[in-house]
Motif scaffolding. Structure first.
Motif, PDB file in Angstrom:
ATOM      1  N   HIS A  17       0.839  -1.201   0.000  1.00 55.04           N
ATOM      2  CA  HIS A  17       0.000   0.000   0.000  1.00 55.04           C
ATOM      3  C   HIS A  17       0.873   1.249   0.000  1.00 55.04           C
ATOM      4  CE1 HIS A  17      -4.032  -1.762   0.823  1.00 55.04           C
ATOM      5  NE2 HIS A  17      -3.262  -2.782   1.109  1.00 55.04           N
ATOM      6  N   TYR A  33      -8.752  -2.570  -6.932  1.00 54.62           N
ATOM      7  CA  TYR A  33      -9.807  -2.013  -6.092  1.00 54.62           C
ATOM      8  C   TYR A  33     -10.765  -3.146  -5.771  1.00 54.62           C
ATOM      9  CZ  TYR A  33     -13.344   1.015  -4.153  1.00 54.62           C
ATOM     10  OH  TYR A  33     -14.238   1.612  -3.291  1.00 54.62           O
ATOM     11  N   LEU A  34     -10.927  -3.445  -4.503  1.00 53.57           N
ATOM     12  CA  LEU A  34     -11.794  -4.531  -4.034  1.00 53.57           C
ATOM     13  C   LEU A  34     -11.546  -5.837  -4.786  1.00 53.57           C
ATOM     14  CD1 LEU A  34     -15.200  -2.692  -3.454  1.00 53.57           C
ATOM     15  CD2 LEU A  34     -13.517  -3.379  -1.751  1.00 53.57           C
ATOM     16  N   TYR A  54      -9.782   5.747  -9.982  1.00 50.13           N
ATOM     17  CA  TYR A  54      -9.258   5.289  -8.689  1.00 50.13           C
ATOM     18  C   TYR A  54      -7.747   5.496  -8.617  1.00 50.13           C
ATOM     19  CZ  TYR A  54      -8.042   2.334  -4.747  1.00 50.13           C
ATOM     20  OH  TYR A  54      -7.532   1.863  -3.555  1.00 50.13           O
ATOM     21  N   THR A  55      -7.033   5.154  -9.682  1.00 45.80           N
ATOM     22  CA  THR A  55      -5.583   5.351  -9.710  1.00 45.80           C
ATOM     23  C   THR A  55      -5.266   6.827  -9.536  1.00 45.80           C
ATOM     24  OG1 THR A  55      -5.385   3.474 -11.238  1.00 45.80           O
ATOM     25  CG2 THR A  55      -3.468   4.913 -11.021  1.00 45.80           C
ATOM     26  N   LEU A  58      -5.814   7.768  -5.909  1.00 47.84           N
ATOM     27  CA  LEU A  58      -4.728   7.280  -5.041  1.00 47.84           C
ATOM     28  C   LEU A  58      -3.497   8.163  -5.160  1.00 47.84           C
ATOM     29  CD1 LEU A  58      -4.591   3.406  -5.522  1.00 47.84           C
ATOM     30  CD2 LEU A  58      -5.280   4.654  -3.491  1.00 47.84           C
ATOM     31  N   ALA A  81     -15.423   3.073   1.339  1.00 44.26           N
ATOM     32  CA  ALA A  81     -15.187   1.874   0.531  1.00 44.26           C
ATOM     33  C   ALA A  81     -16.257   0.842   0.863  1.00 44.26           C
ATOM     34  CB  ALA A  81     -13.802   1.316   0.807  1.00 44.26           C
ATOM     35  N   ARG A  92     -16.795  -2.015  -9.478  1.00 40.88           N
ATOM     36  CA  ARG A  92     -16.711  -1.975  -8.021  1.00 40.88           C
ATOM     37  C   ARG A  92     -16.398  -0.584  -7.486  1.00 40.88           C
ATOM     38  NH1 ARG A  92     -14.389  -7.690  -5.979  1.00 40.88           N
ATOM     39  NH2 ARG A  92     -15.749  -8.953  -7.277  1.00 40.88           N
ATOM     40  N   PHE A  93     -15.805   0.262  -8.295  1.00 39.06           N
ATOM     41  CA  PHE A  93     -15.442   1.603  -7.851  1.00 39.06           C
ATOM     42  C   PHE A  93     -16.578   2.609  -8.044  1.00 39.06           C
ATOM     43  CE2 PHE A  93     -13.105   5.705  -8.612  1.00 39.06           C
ATOM     44  CZ  PHE A  93     -12.705   5.887  -7.296  1.00 39.06           C
ATOM     45  N   ARG A  96     -17.913   5.303  -5.551  1.00 34.83           N
ATOM     46  CA  ARG A  96     -17.007   6.390  -5.158  1.00 34.83           C
ATOM     47  C   ARG A  96     -16.514   7.193  -6.348  1.00 34.83           C
ATOM     48  NH1 ARG A  96     -12.456   3.971  -1.452  1.00 34.83           N
ATOM     49  NH2 ARG A  96     -12.323   6.126  -0.773  1.00 34.83           N
ATOM     50  N   CYS A  97     -16.892   6.794  -7.535  1.00 38.51           N
ATOM     51  CA  CYS A  97     -16.369   7.406  -8.758  1.00 38.51           C
ATOM     52  C   CYS A  97     -17.135   8.680  -9.111  1.00 38.51           C
ATOM     53  CB  CYS A  97     -16.467   6.417  -9.916  1.00 38.51           C
ATOM     54  SG  CYS A  97     -15.767   7.061 -11.458  1.00 38.51           S
TER      55      CYS A  97
END
Length: 138
Positions: A17, A33-34, A54-55, A58, A81, A92-93, A96-97
């Motif tokens: 991480h 992600y997940l 997501y990238t 992060l 999450a 899956r994202f 939150r996207c």
């Protein structure tokens, strides 16, 4: 580890991480992600021009040891999450996207290679072409 890798021609599967350590050690990066890969590619390319939201999120939150340097907006990823034991349908994202659309809830995104086979991303949305991404602040 880098020295042993060079001397003996080793390949590592390194899971972490700590994005700074990953950037230092990795030639190729996979972002999950997940439990699903959302982006893979050469480390320099993924870190300099991330495609998946997501990238990007992060990398925007990475701490930089040099106080005069910047690492993005520093904004945390929005929302909580979801449970990995019961992930959302489709992408899956998506919960939150900031770019999520109806299709994201219905179908798991296909893997595409907008920059060629070396850099892949799983997303339903039209992704920026390399020139557009390169113009975005990193």
């Amino acid at each position: 580890m880098r020295e042993l890798q060079r001397e003996r021609g080793l390949t590592y599967l390194f899971i972490s991480h700590d994005l700074a350590v990953v950037r230092y050690l990795a030639d190729t990066v996979g972002v999950m992600y997940l439990g699903k890969l959302v982006e893979t590619g050469p480390a320099g390319e993924v870190y300099a021009r991330p495609l998946h939201p997501y990238t990007r999120g992060l990398l925007d939150t990475v701490n930089v040891p040099d106080p005069s340097a910047t690492a993005g907006s520093g904004s945390p990823l929005a929302g909580e999450a979801p449970s990995a034991a019961k992930p959302p349908s489709g992408c899956r994202f998506r919960t939150r996207c900031p770019l999520a659309q109806d299709v994201c809830a219905e179908v798991e995104p296909p893997v595409a290679a907008p920059r060629g086979a070396g850099h892949q991303v799983a997303c339903h949305l039209p992704l920026p072409v390399p020139e557009e991404v390169a113009a975005q602040p990193v």
